[in-house]
Design an enzyme around this catalytic site. Structure first.
Site, short mmCIF file in Angstrom:
data_model
loop_
_atom_site.label_atom_id
_atom_site.label_comp_id
_atom_site.label_asym_id
_atom_site.label_seq_id
_atom_site.Cartn_x
_atom_site.Cartn_y
_atom_site.Cartn_z
N GLY A 70 -0.16 8.07 -2.46
CA GLY A 70 -0.33 6.64 -2.68
C GLY A 70 0.27 6.18 -3.99
O GLY A 70 0.85 5.10 -4.09
N THR A 71 0.14 7.01 -5.02
CA THR A 71 0.67 6.62 -6.33
C THR A 71 2.18 6.43 -6.26
O THR A 71 2.72 5.41 -6.74
CB THR A 71 0.31 7.69 -7.38
OG1 THR A 71 -1.12 7.76 -7.47
CG2 THR A 71 0.88 7.35 -8.75
N ASN A 150 -10.83 0.13 -4.38
CA ASN A 150 -11.34 1.50 -4.40
C ASN A 150 -12.64 1.66 -5.18
O ASN A 150 -13.35 2.63 -5.00
CB ASN A 150 -10.28 2.44 -5.01
CG ASN A 150 -9.71 1.91 -6.30
OD1 ASN A 150 -9.16 0.81 -6.35
ND2 ASN A 150 -9.85 2.67 -7.36
N GLN A 179 -7.06 2.54 0.40
CA GLN A 179 -8.49 2.66 0.74
C GLN A 179 -8.81 2.02 2.09
O GLN A 179 -9.76 2.43 2.77
CB GLN A 179 -9.36 2.00 -0.34
CG GLN A 179 -9.38 2.75 -1.66
CD GLN A 179 -10.15 4.07 -1.61
OE1 GLN A 179 -10.99 4.29 -0.74
NE2 GLN A 179 -9.84 4.96 -2.53
N SER A 199 -2.09 6.65 1.89
CA SER A 199 -2.16 8.01 1.35
C SER A 199 -2.99 8.89 2.28
O SER A 199 -4.12 8.53 2.64
CB SER A 199 -2.82 7.97 -0.03
OG SER A 199 -3.02 9.27 -0.52
N HIS A 201 -4.65 11.75 2.05
CA HIS A 201 -5.90 12.45 1.73
C HIS A 201 -7.12 11.52 1.77
O HIS A 201 -8.25 11.98 1.64
CB HIS A 201 -5.80 13.19 0.39
CG HIS A 201 -5.84 12.34 -0.84
ND1 HIS A 201 -6.96 12.22 -1.63
CD2 HIS A 201 -4.89 11.58 -1.44
CE1 HIS A 201 -6.69 11.45 -2.67
NE2 HIS A 201 -5.43 11.03 -2.57
N THR A 237 13.70 17.12 -0.66
CA THR A 237 13.38 17.78 0.61
C THR A 237 12.01 17.33 1.08
O THR A 237 11.05 17.32 0.32
CB THR A 237 13.43 19.31 0.42
OG1 THR A 237 14.75 19.65 0.00
CG2 THR A 237 13.10 20.04 1.72
N CYS A 324 -9.87 8.40 -10.79
CA CYS A 324 -8.82 8.44 -11.81
C CYS A 324 -9.38 8.01 -13.16
O CYS A 324 -8.80 8.31 -14.19
CB CYS A 324 -7.68 7.52 -11.41
SG CYS A 324 -7.07 7.89 -9.78
N1 PLP Z 1 -4.40 3.13 -4.51
C1 PLP Z 1 -5.73 3.17 -4.32
C2 PLP Z 1 -6.44 1.91 -3.95
C3 PLP Z 1 -6.43 4.36 -4.46
O1 PLP Z 1 -7.75 4.39 -4.28
C4 PLP Z 1 -5.72 5.54 -4.82
C5 PLP Z 1 -6.43 6.82 -5.02
O2 PLP Z 1 -7.57 6.86 -5.42
C6 PLP Z 1 -4.33 5.45 -4.99
C7 PLP Z 1 -3.72 4.23 -4.83
C8 PLP Z 1 -3.51 6.65 -5.36
O3 PLP Z 1 -3.29 7.47 -4.23
P1 PLP Z 1 -2.93 9.02 -4.40
O4 PLP Z 1 -4.19 9.71 -4.81
O5 PLP Z 1 -2.47 9.44 -3.04
O6 PLP Z 1 -1.85 9.12 -5.41
#
Ligand code: PLP
Length: 393
Positions: A70-71, A150, A179, A199, A201, A237, A324
């Protein structure tokens, strides 16, 4: 006893996703760019995963850019759209409650000549579409608003924001759906956004893989350079096993979203009622327009870190805010944007249920969480009232 109530941080890998991934980790290890049989097999698996994921998102395969999570998907969208629009303007509008993957990326762009405007939220953490519109001008190239938060679970009126943004030609709308994707109905074409981040996970897929849906024809500058993978939008890759696991997990999540939502709402409501029965404990975020399994609380006068440690000792895994932010002494920007003072925001606690959360687990949590919170609250109050105690603290 061990009860996992931190699904907003991450979810366990579901067995079906692992099973789908295993052949690509062991035997079928080819590089999708290789022309030989092993490479072609990897390319086929990747293409199938992309097709499946795109269909479940409501888009087409060529619109899906696979990322490392997601990041990265958010970074690609925010930086990619900002730089692509730089010749036309330098203004970016970002909601005040975005995840750091969006918020800090925008702050980074401010060092490179972009002007960042923060779209305010109300006490429930909701962005007003009219407030977003007021912030738009001729120089605006990008608006970023998440679908669901989140930390407090509030769902944003993205469709209404999209209507206002898209009436101004050339403004890119990015939506972080990381989320929201596991639980809310999501049809990217329908949402009105230009890019949408997810994302794996967060929906029982593997960690380290995600995707950015990019509406066909949307200008976006690549942020990772090298090979021509992902139609020149993201070099490197491909993570074949990750993509296969993500597609498998998302397909299963989509097939069960209505049931998952209903069950999680029921379980969360029970836990919420038990916690809110305690004096000094409040719900944060929107009371109804929120993620079904996310219970965000404010324990007045208490320390959220102490509460989460005490719960951990009792076998309940939860979080003080976003994962985070763990370890950071700073109050949550989400809560302070909602008008909660920095001091009060230190009493934030997040319990997040997942598809696998059982009734028995919630019954145990209903008995345990209020008792632990009361102990923390009363202990903090006693400490605050006792001058010697507060010196020791
Ligand atoms: N965006 C939101 C709203 C999230 O909750 C998170 C992760 O907690 C992310 C982005 C980041 O995703 P990733 O952990 O896959 O980098």
């Amino acid at each position: 006893m061990s009860i996992y109530l931190d699904h907003a941080a991450t979810t366990p890998l579901r067995p079906e996703a692992l099973e789908a991934m295993l052949p690509h980790l062991v035997g079928a290890f080819g590089n999708p760019s290789s022309a030989h049989a092993l490479g072609r097999a990897a390319r086929n698996a990747l293409d199938e995963a992309r097709e499946q994921l795109a269909a479940d998102l409501g888009g087409s395969a060529r619109e899906v850019v696979l990322t490392s999570g997601g990041t990265e998907a958010n970074n690609l969208a925010v930086k990619g759209a900002a730089w692509a629009g730089k010749a036309r303007g330098n203004r970016i509008v970002v909601s005040a409650v975005e995840h750091h993957a969006v918020g800090h990326t925008a702050e980074h762009l401010a060092k490179w000549g972009f002007e960042i405007a923060s779209a305010p939220v109300d006490g429930a953490g909701r962005v007003d579409p009219a407030a977003v519109e007021d912030l738009l001008d001729e120089r605006t190239v990008l608006v970023a608003v998440m679908l669901a938060n989140n930390e407090v679970g509030t769902i944003q009126p993205v469709r209404a924001i999209a209507d206002r943004v898209r009436s101004r030609r050339g403004i890119h709308l990015h939506v972080d759906a990381v989320q929201a994707a596991p639980y809310l109905d999501l049809d990217v074409a329908d949402l009105g956004a230009d890019t949408v981040a997810i994302s794996a996970h967060k929906f029982e897929g593997p960690k380290g893989v995600g995707a950015l849906w990019v509406r066909r024809g949307t200008p976006l500058l690549a942020q990772v350079h090298g090979g021509s993978q992902e139609r020149h939008r993201r070099a490197g890759t491909e993570n074949v096993a990750g993509a296969v696991g993500m597609a498998a997990a998302y397909a299963l999540a989509c097939a069960a979203k209505p049931e998952t939502r209903a069950r999680m709402l029921d379980l969360r409501t029970r836990l919420q009622a038990a916690c809110l029965a305690l004096e000094g404990v409040e719900l944060t975020g929107h009371p109804t327009d929120r993620l079904p399994g996310l219970l965000s609380l404010l324990v007045r006068g208490a320390d959220g870190v102490a509460a989460s440690v005490a719960l951990d000792l009792e076998g309940i895994a939860c979080s003080t805010g976003s994962a985070c932010a763990t370890g950071s002494p700073e109050p949550s920007h989400v809560l302070t944007s909602m008008g909660i003072s920095s001091a009060e925001a230190m009493g934030a606690l997040r319990l997040s249920l997942g598809r696998g959360t059982t009734t028995e687990e919630i019954e145990a949590a209903v008995a345990l969480v209020p008792r632990v919170l009361a102990g923390i609250r009363d202990g903090s109050a006693a400490l605050a009232a006792d001058p010697l105690g507060s010196r020791i603290a």
